[in-house]
Design an enzyme around this catalytic site. Structure first.
Site, PDB file in Angstrom:
ATOM      1  N   HIS A  31       0.846  -1.204   0.000  1.00 58.72           N
ATOM      2  CA  HIS A  31       0.000   0.000   0.000  1.00 58.72           C
ATOM      3  C   HIS A  31       0.883   1.257   0.000  1.00 58.72           C
ATOM      4  O   HIS A  31       0.597   2.224  -0.703  1.00 58.72           O
ATOM      5  CB  HIS A  31      -0.904   0.033   1.236  1.00 58.72           C
ATOM      6  CG  HIS A  31      -1.992  -1.015   1.260  1.00 58.72           C
ATOM      7  ND1 HIS A  31      -2.134  -1.919   2.276  1.00 58.72           N
ATOM      8  CD2 HIS A  31      -2.993  -1.284   0.381  1.00 58.72           C
ATOM      9  CE1 HIS A  31      -3.197  -2.692   2.040  1.00 58.72           C
ATOM     10  NE2 HIS A  31      -3.721  -2.338   0.893  1.00 58.72           N
ATOM     11  N   LYS A  55     -15.670  -8.567   4.016  1.00 58.28           N
ATOM     12  CA  LYS A  55     -14.543  -8.895   4.896  1.00 58.28           C
ATOM     13  C   LYS A  55     -14.861  -8.605   6.359  1.00 58.28           C
ATOM     14  O   LYS A  55     -15.528  -7.618   6.661  1.00 58.28           O
ATOM     15  CB  LYS A  55     -13.318  -8.057   4.523  1.00 58.28           C
ATOM     16  CG  LYS A  55     -12.717  -8.402   3.185  1.00 58.28           C
ATOM     17  CD  LYS A  55     -11.528  -7.503   2.916  1.00 58.28           C
ATOM     18  CE  LYS A  55     -10.927  -7.810   1.556  1.00 58.28           C
ATOM     19  NZ  LYS A  55      -9.886  -6.829   1.207  1.00 58.28           N
ATOM     20  N   ARG A 104      -2.343  -5.886  -8.586  1.00 59.54           N
ATOM     21  CA  ARG A 104      -1.149  -6.702  -8.328  1.00 59.54           C
ATOM     22  C   ARG A 104      -1.009  -7.815  -9.347  1.00 59.54           C
ATOM     23  O   ARG A 104       0.078  -8.204  -9.726  1.00 59.54           O
ATOM     24  CB  ARG A 104      -1.220  -7.311  -6.933  1.00 59.54           C
ATOM     25  CG  ARG A 104      -1.110  -6.305  -5.806  1.00 59.54           C
ATOM     26  CD  ARG A 104      -1.605  -6.902  -4.524  1.00 59.54           C
ATOM     27  NE  ARG A 104      -3.002  -7.285  -4.666  1.00 59.54           N
ATOM     28  CZ  ARG A 104      -3.661  -8.070  -3.834  1.00 59.54           C
ATOM     29  NH1 ARG A 104      -3.036  -8.586  -2.801  1.00 59.54           N
ATOM     30  NH2 ARG A 104      -4.925  -8.364  -4.024  1.00 59.54           N
ATOM     31  N   SER A 142      -3.059  -8.208   2.841  1.00 62.17           N
ATOM     32  CA  SER A 142      -3.258  -8.027   4.278  1.00 62.17           C
ATOM     33  C   SER A 142      -3.617  -9.367   4.935  1.00 62.17           C
ATOM     34  O   SER A 142      -3.194  -9.656   6.048  1.00 62.17           O
ATOM     35  CB  SER A 142      -4.353  -6.992   4.526  1.00 62.17           C
ATOM     36  OG  SER A 142      -3.976  -5.764   3.963  1.00 62.17           O
TER      37      SER A 142
HETATM   38  N1  COA Z   1       0.171  -4.127  -2.163  1.00 62.67           N
HETATM   39  C1  COA Z   1      -0.133  -5.165  -1.413  1.00 62.67           C
HETATM   40  N2  COA Z   1      -1.376  -5.577  -1.184  1.00 62.67           N
HETATM   41  C2  COA Z   1      -2.351  -4.861  -1.741  1.00 62.67           C
HETATM   42  C3  COA Z   1      -2.110  -3.756  -2.533  1.00 62.67           C
HETATM   43  C4  COA Z   1      -0.776  -3.376  -2.734  1.00 62.67           C
HETATM   44  N3  COA Z   1      -0.439  -2.326  -3.466  1.00 62.67           N
HETATM   45  N4  COA Z   1      -3.273  -3.260  -2.953  1.00 62.67           N
HETATM   46  C5  COA Z   1      -4.221  -4.061  -2.448  1.00 62.67           C
HETATM   47  N5  COA Z   1      -3.658  -5.020  -1.716  1.00 62.67           N
HETATM   48  C6  COA Z   1      -4.348  -6.108  -1.040  1.00 62.67           C
HETATM   49  C7  COA Z   1      -4.824  -5.722   0.300  1.00 62.67           C
HETATM   50  O1  COA Z   1      -3.868  -6.045   1.283  1.00 62.67           O
HETATM   51  C8  COA Z   1      -6.082  -6.542   0.432  1.00 62.67           C
HETATM   52  O2  COA Z   1      -5.781  -7.843   0.874  1.00 62.67           O
HETATM   53  P1  COA Z   1      -6.872  -8.757   1.603  1.00 62.67           P
HETATM   54  O3  COA Z   1      -7.935  -9.052   0.573  1.00 62.67           O
HETATM   55  O4  COA Z   1      -6.091  -9.932   1.983  1.00 62.67           O
HETATM   56  O5  COA Z   1      -7.421  -7.962   2.749  1.00 62.67           O
HETATM   57  C9  COA Z   1      -6.596  -6.608  -0.994  1.00 62.67           C
HETATM   58  O6  COA Z   1      -5.488  -6.419  -1.809  1.00 62.67           O
HETATM   59  C10 COA Z   1      -7.552  -5.541  -1.372  1.00 62.67           C
HETATM   60  O7  COA Z   1      -7.784  -4.714  -0.280  1.00 62.67           O
HETATM   61  P2  COA Z   1      -7.787  -3.178  -0.190  1.00 62.67           P
HETATM   62  O8  COA Z   1      -6.929  -2.531  -1.223  1.00 62.67           O
HETATM   63  O9  COA Z   1      -7.520  -2.812   1.217  1.00 62.67           O
HETATM   64  O10 COA Z   1      -9.232  -2.850  -0.622  1.00 62.67           O
HETATM   65  P3  COA Z   1     -10.572  -3.607  -0.478  1.00 62.67           P
HETATM   66  O11 COA Z   1     -10.793  -4.315  -1.756  1.00 62.67           O
HETATM   67  O12 COA Z   1     -10.686  -4.386   0.758  1.00 62.67           O
HETATM   68  O13 COA Z   1     -11.459  -2.303  -0.314  1.00 62.67           O
HETATM   69  C11 COA Z   1     -13.248  -0.806  -0.706  1.00 62.67           C
HETATM   70  C12 COA Z   1     -12.590  -2.144  -1.001  1.00 62.67           C
HETATM   71  C13 COA Z   1     -13.278  -0.441   0.764  1.00 62.67           C
HETATM   72  C14 COA Z   1     -12.528   0.280  -1.485  1.00 62.67           C
HETATM   73  C15 COA Z   1     -14.666  -1.044  -1.272  1.00 62.67           C
HETATM   74  O14 COA Z   1     -15.264  -2.132  -0.604  1.00 62.67           O
HETATM   75  C16 COA Z   1     -15.556   0.173  -1.120  1.00 62.67           C
HETATM   76  O15 COA Z   1     -15.447   1.087  -1.901  1.00 62.67           O
HETATM   77  N6  COA Z   1     -16.415   0.185  -0.108  1.00 62.67           N
HETATM   78  C17 COA Z   1     -17.299   1.300   0.188  1.00 62.67           C
HETATM   79  C18 COA Z   1     -18.743   1.003  -0.252  1.00 62.67           C
HETATM   80  C19 COA Z   1     -18.896   1.191  -1.730  1.00 62.67           C
HETATM   81  O16 COA Z   1     -18.681   2.243  -2.287  1.00 62.67           O
HETATM   82  N7  COA Z   1     -19.361   0.115  -2.379  1.00 62.67           N
HETATM   83  C20 COA Z   1     -19.562   0.094  -3.788  1.00 62.67           C
HETATM   84  C21 COA Z   1     -18.299  -0.249  -4.499  1.00 62.67           C
HETATM   85  S1  COA Z   1     -18.503  -0.196  -6.242  1.00 62.67           S
END
Ligand code: COA
Length: 173
Positions: A31, A55, A104, A142
């Site tokens: 991140h 999650k 990724r 994560s």
């Molecule tokens: N390096 C390492 N790992 C990374 C990374 C990077 N550059 N980018 C993402 N990841 C990993 C994260 O660690 C995470 O791992 P996990 O699945 O094991 O937890 C995964 O990739 C993705 O997680 P993250 O980037 O934290 O985002 P998310 O997909 O969990 O978040 C939200 C999604 C919160 C942005 C999305 O659910 C959201 O927008 N929610 C709000 C409600 C909404 O608007 N909903 C409609 C959406 S269209």
């Protein structure tokens, strides 16, 4: 788009602001690598700590925000926020021109593609921009970090020091 009006908006004098959303449960070096890339493209970056409904988080929202704040204290153009509702509305309300996400591997693509198109429907002027983290981080997530830490493995190469400490405390509870 059909015309260049959206592009025109991007080219005016307002600071180019982007939102980098995620669950950040917890924030990893991957991140941070992405934040580093995004700040070179945008004048201001809001790191938005949200909740993925699919999650269950290890860290409460306040704990995740605090860790992100500690890890990004040295980035003057970065602010940290939480957003309770829709990401697209949050980005719009805050005057962002872009949502930044990391890609990724191909496996990230399908979910990201759906999310980008839905967000475009909700906030048509905001583009989703994908950045690739350094290849060192393509295997990081994560969930993996939490799994390694839960079983006593060393995660200090993958996450910043405040997160190493927080994981130790969490799994000592
Ligand atoms: N390096 C390492 N790992 C990374 C990374 C990077 N550059 N980018 C993402 N990841 C990993 C994260 O660690 C995470 O791992 P996990 O699945 O094991 O937890 C995964 O990739 C993705 O997680 P993250 O980037 O934290 O985002 P998310 O997909 O969990 O978040 C939200 C999604 C919160 C942005 C999305 O659910 C959201 O927008 N929610 C709000 C409600 C909404 O608007 N909903 C409609 C959406 S269209």
């Amino acid at each position: 788009m059909g015309n260049l009006s959206g592009y025109g908006d991007m080219m005016n004098d307002r600071p180019r602001k982007a939102v980098y959303p995620g669950t950040f449960d917890p924030i990893t070096n991957g991140h941070l690598d992405l934040v580093d890339r995004a700040i070179s493209l945008f004048d201001e970056l809001i790191v938005a700590v949200g909740q993925n409904p699919g999650k269950t988080s290890l860290f409460a929202a306040e704990e995740r925000v605090k860790l992100v704040e500690e890890c990004l204290a040295d980035f003057p153009t970065v602010t940290i926020a939480t957003f309770p509702g829709l990401l697209a509305h949050f980005a719009d309300k805050n005057g962002a021109i872009a949502i930044v996400r990391g890609l990724r591997a191909v496996s990230d693509f399908e979910f990201e593609f759906q999310m980008a198109l839905m967000n475009r429907r909700l906030a048509p002027k905001i583009e989703t921009v994908y950045l690739m983290p350094n290849e060192r981080y393509t295997y990081l997530s994560s969930s993996l970090i939490k799994d390694v830490a839960r079983h006593g493995g060393d995660v200090s190469r993958f996450v910043p020091a405040p997160v190493v400490r927080a994981l130790k405390e969490k799994f000592a509870e």
